[in-house]
Design an enzyme around this catalytic site. Sequence first.
Site, PDB file in Angstrom:
ATOM      1  N   GLY A   1       0.855  -1.129   0.077  1.00  0.00           N
ATOM      2  CA  GLY A   1       0.016  -0.217   0.181  1.00  0.00           C
ATOM      3  C   GLY A   1       0.984   1.246   0.148  1.00  0.00           C
ATOM      4  O   GLY A   1       2.008   1.153  -0.045  1.00  0.00           O
ATOM      5  N   HIS A  32       7.737  -2.113   2.320  1.00  0.00           N
ATOM      6  CA  HIS A  32       7.343  -0.817   1.438  1.00  0.00           C
ATOM      7  C   HIS A  32       8.332   0.352   2.193  1.00  0.00           C
ATOM      8  O   HIS A  32       7.838   0.908   2.994  1.00  0.00           O
ATOM      9  CB  HIS A  32       6.066  -0.357   0.970  1.00  0.00           C
ATOM     10  CG  HIS A  32       5.817  -1.668   0.357  1.00  0.00           C
ATOM     11  ND1 HIS A  32       5.147  -1.450  -0.839  1.00  0.00           N
ATOM     12  CD2 HIS A  32       5.522  -2.982   0.433  1.00  0.00           C
ATOM     13  CE1 HIS A  32       4.744  -2.670  -1.612  1.00  0.00           C
ATOM     14  NE2 HIS A  32       4.918  -3.413  -0.437  1.00  0.00           N
ATOM     15  N   GLU A  39      10.405   5.580  -0.318  1.00  0.00           N
ATOM     16  CA  GLU A  39       9.664   6.372  -1.251  1.00  0.00           C
ATOM     17  C   GLU A  39       9.118   7.519  -0.752  1.00  0.00           C
ATOM     18  O   GLU A  39       9.683   8.653  -0.662  1.00  0.00           O
ATOM     19  CB  GLU A  39       8.586   5.616  -2.091  1.00  0.00           C
ATOM     20  CG  GLU A  39       7.758   6.362  -2.916  1.00  0.00           C
ATOM     21  CD  GLU A  39       6.989   5.517  -3.884  1.00  0.00           C
ATOM     22  OE1 GLU A  39       7.337   5.346  -5.108  1.00  0.00           O
ATOM     23  OE2 GLU A  39       6.086   5.156  -3.327  1.00  0.00           O
TER      24      GLU A  39
END
Length: 142
Positions: A31, A58, A61
């Site tokens: 997600g 994740h 970013e």
Amino acid sequence: LYSVASLELARAAVRCRDRLGIPIVGFDLAGEEAGYPAHAHEEAYAHAHQNFLKKTVHAGEAYGPESIFDAITALYADRIGHGYHLFAVQVPERRRVVEGLHAAGIRVQVHYVPIHHHPVYAPPRRRLCGRQTSTQSASASL
């Protein structure tokens, strides 16, 4: 609330593997990073790690290169998803960092365009502006 849910998901994955024989080998909370930092899920990743699941985090970013370090040191990452900041901005000693990841067997998936800028993930009002647009993007795993 999200950290409780992610821990329960990790526990369910291990139970399904151990009790039902379902071949679950990894744990990944996919997600958007922005607003949902991975370090909020330390208990879930620790449970996955203690039960021999591979872990994708994740990072790199929305929160920059520091989140990659956090993913490796606090969340036991075997793979980094979204590692955009490793290549898009200047990371001190980038070559040494990438070589260290490689030596440790940690794979990195990189979106050359941050995923939240990709047209597929844009809010509907931006996608339906009445003209056709093209954005080149790619993803690579190291």
